[in-house]
Scaffold this motif. Structure first.
Motif, PDB file in Angstrom:
ATOM      1  N   ARG A  21       1.583   6.966  -6.731  1.00  0.00           N
ATOM      2  CA  ARG A  21       0.571   8.005  -6.984  1.00  0.00           C
ATOM      3  C   ARG A  21       1.121   9.407  -6.750  1.00  0.00           C
ATOM      4  O   ARG A  21       0.855  10.323  -7.527  1.00  0.00           O
ATOM      5  CB  ARG A  21      -0.669   7.770  -6.121  1.00  0.00           C
ATOM      6  CG  ARG A  21      -1.570   6.664  -6.653  1.00  0.00           C
ATOM      7  CD  ARG A  21      -2.893   6.604  -5.908  1.00  0.00           C
ATOM      8  NE  ARG A  21      -2.732   6.202  -4.527  1.00  0.00           N
ATOM      9  CZ  ARG A  21      -2.665   4.940  -4.104  1.00  0.00           C
ATOM     10  NH1 ARG A  21      -2.758   3.949  -4.955  1.00  0.00           N
ATOM     11  NH2 ARG A  21      -2.517   4.666  -2.825  1.00  0.00           N
TER      12      ARG A  21
ATOM     13  N   MET B 202       2.641  -1.079 -13.141  1.00  0.00           N
ATOM     14  CA  MET B 202       2.344   0.353 -13.093  1.00  0.00           C
ATOM     15  C   MET B 202       2.290   0.938 -14.493  1.00  0.00           C
ATOM     16  O   MET B 202       2.857   0.372 -15.430  1.00  0.00           O
ATOM     17  CB  MET B 202       3.410   1.071 -12.275  1.00  0.00           C
ATOM     18  CG  MET B 202       4.812   0.958 -12.845  1.00  0.00           C
ATOM     19  SD  MET B 202       6.029   1.657 -11.726  1.00  0.00           S
ATOM     20  CE  MET B 202       7.532   0.975 -12.428  1.00  0.00           C
TER      21      MET B 202
ATOM     22  N   VAL C 290       5.605  -4.951  -9.133  1.00  0.00           N
ATOM     23  CA  VAL C 290       4.891  -3.695  -9.327  1.00  0.00           C
ATOM     24  C   VAL C 290       4.433  -3.643 -10.779  1.00  0.00           C
ATOM     25  O   VAL C 290       5.252  -3.693 -11.696  1.00  0.00           O
ATOM     26  CB  VAL C 290       5.792  -2.477  -9.019  1.00  0.00           C
ATOM     27  CG1 VAL C 290       5.059  -1.176  -9.318  1.00  0.00           C
ATOM     28  CG2 VAL C 290       6.274  -2.501  -7.570  1.00  0.00           C
TER      29      VAL C 290
ATOM     30  N   PRO D  55      -0.330   3.116 -10.079  1.00  0.00           N
ATOM     31  CA  PRO D  55      -0.133   1.732  -9.652  1.00  0.00           C
ATOM     32  C   PRO D  55      -1.342   0.897 -10.076  1.00  0.00           C
ATOM     33  O   PRO D  55      -2.481   1.261  -9.794  1.00  0.00           O
ATOM     34  CB  PRO D  55      -0.026   1.835  -8.135  1.00  0.00           C
ATOM     35  CG  PRO D  55      -0.836   3.048  -7.793  1.00  0.00           C
ATOM     36  CD  PRO D  55      -0.704   3.984  -8.966  1.00  0.00           C
TER      37      PRO D  55
ATOM     38  N   ALA E 137       2.282   1.847  -3.403  1.00  0.00           N
ATOM     39  CA  ALA E 137       1.260   2.421  -4.289  1.00  0.00           C
ATOM     40  C   ALA E 137       1.128   3.924  -4.040  1.00  0.00           C
ATOM     41  O   ALA E 137       0.970   4.706  -4.994  1.00  0.00           O
ATOM     42  CB  ALA E 137      -0.077   1.719  -4.082  1.00  0.00           C
TER      43      ALA E 137
ATOM     44  N   SER F 179       0.827  -1.201   0.000  1.00  0.00           N
ATOM     45  CA  SER F 179       0.000   0.000   0.000  1.00  0.00           C
ATOM     46  C   SER F 179       0.868   1.261   0.000  1.00  0.00           C
ATOM     47  O   SER F 179       0.578   2.232  -0.712  1.00  0.00           O
ATOM     48  CB  SER F 179      -0.919  -0.021   1.222  1.00  0.00           C
ATOM     49  OG  SER F 179      -1.692   1.139   1.266  1.00  0.00           O
TER      50      SER F 179
END
Length: 154
Positions: free
Chosen positions: A44, A64, A62, A50, A40, A37
């Motif tokens: 952002r 993305m 990951v 993400p 992510a 989390s």
């Protein structure tokens, strides 16, 4: 007639895999969801979208969408450095490090769902094979030549 394109349209989706230093089992189970989390959030905050983040005790995945104004290397540097700092502040007492490198492959629109599901199911996946085997298969399935020692040829 096709109208001129005043804007850029970029779909730069990448699946990256990287391990802890020396592939140590350094990410406690109870911290994994928080770490994913946090990663992510780093993405952002830096304009990276993400799509799926997960992993296991010795590595991370990951998926993305990297913006057109950022290199993949910069995106990885931001995510790895920020998450390493977070790990050291939250559970590793200054001893946590990611490996220097990473593996990355582009992901087509048709494969995003399958790739995201694969990333989200890492715990189940690793009941069948360890990270070393997973990484070797990841490299082979994406066209990287593997040497007799199990590492990619340069």
């Amino acid at each position: 007639m096709v109208p001129p394109m005043p804007d850029s349209h970029v779909a730069n989706r990448v699946h990256c895999v990287f391990s802890t230093k020396n592939r140590g089992k350094d990410i406690p189970v109870e911290m994994q969801e928080r770490l994913w989390s946090f990663m992510a959030g780093i993405a952002r905050q830096n304009g990276i979208a993400p799509i799926a983040i997960g992993g296991f005790d010795d590595h991370a995945h990951v998926l993305m969408a990297v913006p057109p104004t950022m290199t993949l290397a910069k995106a990885m540097q931001l995510i790895k450095a920020g998450s390493s700092k977070w790990c050291n502040q939250n559970f590793a007492d200054g001893r946590f490090e990611w490996q220097a490198g990473y593996s990355a492959v582009s992901v087509s629109t048709s494969m995003i769902g399958k790739t995201a599901a694969y990333i989200q199911n890492q715990r189940e996946h690793h009941r069948k094979r360890d990270f070393a085997e997973e990484w070797r298969l990841f490299l082979e399935s994406n066209g990287f030549a593997i040497g007799t020692d199990g590492t990619p040829n340069k």
